[in-house]
Write a protein that holds these residues in place. Structure first.
Motif, PDB file in Angstrom:
ATOM      1  N   TYR A 140      26.243  37.621  47.810  1.00 50.79           N
ATOM      2  CA  TYR A 140      27.619  37.148  47.765  1.00 50.79           C
ATOM      3  C   TYR A 140      28.357  37.851  46.628  1.00 50.79           C
ATOM      4  O   TYR A 140      27.817  38.011  45.534  1.00 50.79           O
ATOM      5  CB  TYR A 140      27.674  35.649  47.486  1.00 50.79           C
ATOM      6  N   VAL A 141      29.599  38.240  46.896  1.00 51.66           N
ATOM      7  CA  VAL A 141      30.476  38.743  45.838  1.00 51.66           C
ATOM      8  C   VAL A 141      31.701  37.838  45.817  1.00 51.66           C
ATOM      9  O   VAL A 141      32.416  37.733  46.817  1.00 51.66           O
ATOM     10  CB  VAL A 141      30.911  40.202  46.079  1.00 51.66           C
ATOM     11  N   SER A 142      31.953  37.184  44.700  1.00 54.34           N
ATOM     12  CA  SER A 142      33.099  36.283  44.604  1.00 54.34           C
ATOM     13  C   SER A 142      34.277  36.982  43.927  1.00 54.34           C
ATOM     14  O   SER A 142      34.136  38.043  43.317  1.00 54.34           O
ATOM     15  CB  SER A 142      32.724  35.029  43.817  1.00 54.34           C
ATOM     16  N   CYS A 143      35.446  36.369  44.059  1.00 49.97           N
ATOM     17  CA  CYS A 143      36.680  36.858  43.429  1.00 49.97           C
ATOM     18  C   CYS A 143      37.076  38.251  43.899  1.00 49.97           C
ATOM     19  O   CYS A 143      37.595  39.058  43.131  1.00 49.97           O
ATOM     20  CB  CYS A 143      36.564  36.842  41.906  1.00 49.97           C
ATOM     21  N   VAL A 144      36.873  38.541  45.179  1.00 48.46           N
ATOM     22  CA  VAL A 144      37.152  39.892  45.653  1.00 48.46           C
ATOM     23  C   VAL A 144      38.655  40.179  45.746  1.00 48.46           C
ATOM     24  O   VAL A 144      39.068  41.351  45.744  1.00 48.46           O
ATOM     25  CB  VAL A 144      36.483  40.173  47.017  1.00 48.46           C
ATOM     26  N   ALA A 145      39.483  39.133  45.848  1.00 50.54           N
ATOM     27  CA  ALA A 145      40.929  39.362  45.974  1.00 50.54           C
ATOM     28  C   ALA A 145      41.704  38.878  44.758  1.00 50.54           C
ATOM     29  O   ALA A 145      42.906  39.132  44.653  1.00 50.54           O
ATOM     30  CB  ALA A 145      41.459  38.672  47.235  1.00 50.54           C
ATOM     31  N   GLY A 146      41.021  38.176  43.862  1.00 53.87           N
ATOM     32  CA  GLY A 146      41.702  37.667  42.683  1.00 53.87           C
ATOM     33  C   GLY A 146      40.798  36.731  41.907  1.00 53.87           C
ATOM     34  O   GLY A 146      39.868  36.142  42.462  1.00 53.87           O
ATOM     35  N   CYS A 147      41.065  36.614  40.606  1.00 60.97           N
ATOM     36  CA  CYS A 147      40.270  35.775  39.714  1.00 60.97           C
ATOM     37  C   CYS A 147      41.174  34.731  39.065  1.00 60.97           C
ATOM     38  O   CYS A 147      42.310  35.047  38.683  1.00 60.97           O
ATOM     39  CB  CYS A 147      39.620  36.648  38.636  1.00 60.97           C
ATOM     40  N   PRO A 148      40.696  33.489  38.917  1.00 60.73           N
ATOM     41  CA  PRO A 148      41.540  32.464  38.288  1.00 60.73           C
ATOM     42  C   PRO A 148      41.833  32.747  36.823  1.00 60.73           C
ATOM     43  O   PRO A 148      42.767  32.175  36.259  1.00 60.73           O
ATOM     44  CB  PRO A 148      40.734  31.181  38.464  1.00 60.73           C
ATOM     45  N   TYR A 149      41.056  33.633  36.196  1.00 61.21           N
ATOM     46  CA  TYR A 149      41.220  33.918  34.773  1.00 61.21           C
ATOM     47  C   TYR A 149      41.827  35.302  34.519  1.00 61.21           C
ATOM     48  O   TYR A 149      42.604  35.486  33.587  1.00 61.21           O
ATOM     49  CB  TYR A 149      39.868  33.826  34.061  1.00 61.21           C
ATOM     50  N   GLU A 150      41.465  36.271  35.351  1.00 60.11           N
ATOM     51  CA  GLU A 150      41.901  37.643  35.131  1.00 60.11           C
ATOM     52  C   GLU A 150      43.021  38.087  36.066  1.00 60.11           C
ATOM     53  O   GLU A 150      43.611  39.152  35.866  1.00 60.11           O
ATOM     54  CB  GLU A 150      40.715  38.599  35.286  1.00 60.11           C
ATOM     55  N   GLY A 151      43.305  37.291  37.075  1.00 61.31           N
ATOM     56  CA  GLY A 151      44.325  37.689  38.040  1.00 61.31           C
ATOM     57  C   GLY A 151      43.805  38.737  39.004  1.00 61.31           C
ATOM     58  O   GLY A 151      42.740  38.564  39.607  1.00 61.31           O
ATOM     59  N   HIS A 152      44.542  39.833  39.155  1.00 63.22           N
ATOM     60  CA  HIS A 152      44.184  40.881  40.107  1.00 63.22           C
ATOM     61  C   HIS A 152      42.801  41.450  39.813  1.00 63.22           C
ATOM     62  O   HIS A 152      42.438  41.680  38.651  1.00 63.22           O
ATOM     63  CB  HIS A 152      45.218  42.009  40.055  1.00 63.22           C
ATOM     64  N   VAL A 153      42.046  41.693  40.864  1.00 60.48           N
ATOM     65  CA  VAL A 153      40.735  42.324  40.756  1.00 60.48           C
ATOM     66  C   VAL A 153      40.795  43.671  41.473  1.00 60.48           C
ATOM     67  O   VAL A 153      41.213  43.748  42.638  1.00 60.48           O
ATOM     68  CB  VAL A 153      39.638  41.434  41.375  1.00 60.48           C
ATOM     69  N   ASP A 154      40.394  44.709  40.781  1.00 56.57           N
ATOM     70  CA  ASP A 154      40.417  46.059  41.336  1.00 56.57           C
ATOM     71  C   ASP A 154      39.419  46.165  42.498  1.00 56.57           C
ATOM     72  O   ASP A 154      38.237  45.860  42.324  1.00 56.57           O
ATOM     73  CB  ASP A 154      40.042  47.053  40.240  1.00 56.57           C
ATOM     74  N   LEU A 175      31.797  38.993  51.285  1.00 57.66           N
ATOM     75  CA  LEU A 175      32.907  39.211  50.355  1.00 57.66           C
ATOM     76  C   LEU A 175      33.755  37.950  50.285  1.00 57.66           C
ATOM     77  O   LEU A 175      34.382  37.556  51.280  1.00 57.66           O
ATOM     78  CB  LEU A 175      33.749  40.401  50.812  1.00 57.66           C
ATOM     79  N   GLY A 176      33.802  37.318  49.114  1.00 49.82           N
ATOM     80  CA  GLY A 176      34.447  36.028  48.982  1.00 49.82           C
ATOM     81  C   GLY A 176      35.783  36.058  48.268  1.00 49.82           C
ATOM     82  O   GLY A 176      35.877  36.488  47.116  1.00 49.82           O
ATOM     83  N   ASP A 177      36.818  35.580  48.962  1.00 46.31           N
ATOM     84  CA  ASP A 177      38.119  35.355  48.324  1.00 46.31           C
ATOM     85  C   ASP A 177      38.072  33.937  47.758  1.00 46.31           C
ATOM     86  O   ASP A 177      38.592  32.989  48.349  1.00 46.31           O
ATOM     87  CB  ASP A 177      39.246  35.524  49.346  1.00 46.31           C
ATOM     88  N   THR A 178      37.466  33.804  46.605  1.00 47.51           N
ATOM     89  CA  THR A 178      37.093  32.516  46.037  1.00 47.51           C
ATOM     90  C   THR A 178      38.267  31.579  45.797  1.00 47.51           C
ATOM     91  O   THR A 178      38.150  30.365  45.972  1.00 47.51           O
ATOM     92  CB  THR A 178      36.330  32.745  44.712  1.00 47.51           C
ATOM     93  N   ILE A 179      39.393  32.127  45.375  1.00 49.34           N
ATOM     94  CA  ILE A 179      40.540  31.261  45.085  1.00 49.34           C
ATOM     95  C   ILE A 179      41.628  31.350  46.152  1.00 49.34           C
ATOM     96  O   ILE A 179      42.688  30.750  46.026  1.00 49.34           O
ATOM     97  CB  ILE A 179      41.133  31.551  43.695  1.00 49.34           C
ATOM     98  N   GLY A 180      41.343  32.095  47.209  1.00 47.28           N
ATOM     99  CA  GLY A 180      42.230  32.103  48.360  1.00 47.28           C
ATOM    100  C   GLY A 180      43.563  32.783  48.172  1.00 47.28           C
ATOM    101  O   GLY A 180      44.516  32.498  48.904  1.00 47.28           O
ATOM    102  N   THR A 181      43.652  33.709  47.229  1.00 53.99           N
ATOM    103  CA  THR A 181      44.932  34.382  46.982  1.00 53.99           C
ATOM    104  C   THR A 181      45.122  35.631  47.843  1.00 53.99           C
ATOM    105  O   THR A 181      46.195  36.232  47.826  1.00 53.99           O
ATOM    106  CB  THR A 181      45.064  34.792  45.503  1.00 53.99           C
ATOM    107  N   GLY A 182      44.092  36.010  48.575  1.00 57.65           N
ATOM    108  CA  GLY A 182      44.173  37.223  49.370  1.00 57.65           C
ATOM    109  C   GLY A 182      45.147  37.119  50.531  1.00 57.65           C
ATOM    110  O   GLY A 182      45.402  36.038  51.069  1.00 57.65           O
ATOM    111  N   THR A 183      45.701  38.247  50.903  1.00 53.89           N
ATOM    112  CA  THR A 183      46.522  38.403  52.095  1.00 53.89           C
ATOM    113  C   THR A 183      45.917  39.550  52.896  1.00 53.89           C
ATOM    114  O   THR A 183      45.070  40.292  52.373  1.00 53.89           O
ATOM    115  CB  THR A 183      47.979  38.718  51.737  1.00 53.89           C
TER     116      THR A 183
END
Length: 298
Positions: A140-154, A175-183
């Motif tokens: 599993y890879v989390s925070c693939v579209a964004g992080c609650p602490y760092e914001g954008h993830v490259d 591939l996990g969009d953990t905080i659901g910010t992905g589009t």
């Protein structure tokens, strides 16, 4: 090329329940898994071998596995965070395990107490030992579209982590969009980066529905060639490290989406909705799934 059939991985009994306030009994967890299998799922996360002090909802996972037919065609993967967890999983008869890394150092530190690089070093001997024992391993890879602490993830950082897990020997990378910010556009950017390191056939999408984008992201990923998606019955779960993060996309919503596309899932929607209401009643909540609410059993 889009797939005419997709594999839906039901993560409710692990990823869903571990983030719910109510802790179910072993019998209730087993009943949930059994009902999901009867609805047609062939891969169902059964639990996690983690500290019961930190995640009491996953205590007694060994007892859950003992009550299941581990020789059946249905796969019951379990999450393991370290070698101790792997030992416990193997002793309980697990045939498949998963390991969990993040694409954000801050998230990794707050979640498991180590940086990304250190987490990957920790997993290397765990994965090697599991493979030597004949187990399948999912990464599993989390925070693939964004992080609650760092914001954008490259996306390239996501690709680095996914590639490292693939090179270790993981047979599938979720591939996990953990905080659901992905589009759709951000998810496609992630896939473009990751596909240079991991074959698209070995990728899975794990999208949370915080901003209502999960189904759209699933559709975009499917159009890009992904054919495995994680879902959680009734939309169970969330993320304790991401304030306001909703649960995984509801499995019912995925089945409805793919039914409309003429894509086979092997899951009976009517039976799945019955399971959604059954488990929601035990958790003292309503299903988060819009499809389940629209087609509520009478």
């Amino acid at each position: 090329m889009t797939a005419a059939r997709v594999k839906l991985v039901e993560v409710g009994p692990r990823d869903g329940l571990q983030n719910e306030a109510v802790t179910l009994s072993v019998a209730e967890r087993c009943a949930l898994i059994t009902r999901l299998a009867e609805a047609g799922f062939t891969t169902i996360e059964a639990g996690a071998f983690v500290s019961p002090d930190k995640i009491p909802q996953m205590a007694d996972t060994a007892e859950v596995l003992a009550a299941l037919d581990l020789k059946s065609p249905i796969a019951y993967p379990v999450l393991v965070p370290n070698d101790k967890g792997l030992c416990a999983a193997m002793a309980a008869g697990a045939r498949e395990i998963s390991v969990f890394a993040a694409a954000s150092d801050t998230f990794s530190l707050k979640n498991i107490g180590v940086t990304i690089d250190d987490s990957l070093k920790r997993y290397e001997p765990v994965v090697r030992r599991a493979l030597d024992a004949g187990l399948l391993v999912r990464g599993y890879v989390s925070c693939v579209a964004g992080c609650p602490y760092e914001g954008h993830v490259d996306p390239e950082r996501v690709a680095d982590v996914a590639g490292a897990l693939w090179e270790m020997g993981c047979d599938e990378i979720s591939l996990g969009d953990t905080i659901g910010t992905g589009t759709p556009n951000t998810i496609l950017a992630v896939l473009d980066a990751v596909e240079d390191r991991v074959p698209v056939a070995q990728l899975a999408g794990h999208f949370h529905d915080t901003y209502g984008m999960a189904s759209a992201n699933v559709y975009a990923a499917w159009r890009a060639g992904v054919s495995t998606f994680d879902g959680s019955v009734a939309g169970l779960g969330g993320c304790p490290y991401a304030r306001g993060a909703a649960g995984n996309v509801a499995s019912e919503d995925l089945v409805w989406l793919f039914k409309g596309l003429g894509v086979e899932t092997g899951v009976d929607l009517t039976r799945l909705i019955e399971v959604a209401y059954w488990i929601s009643q035990r958790l003292g909540r309503e299903p988060a799934s819009r499809v389940a609410r629209a087609l509520a059993p009478h």
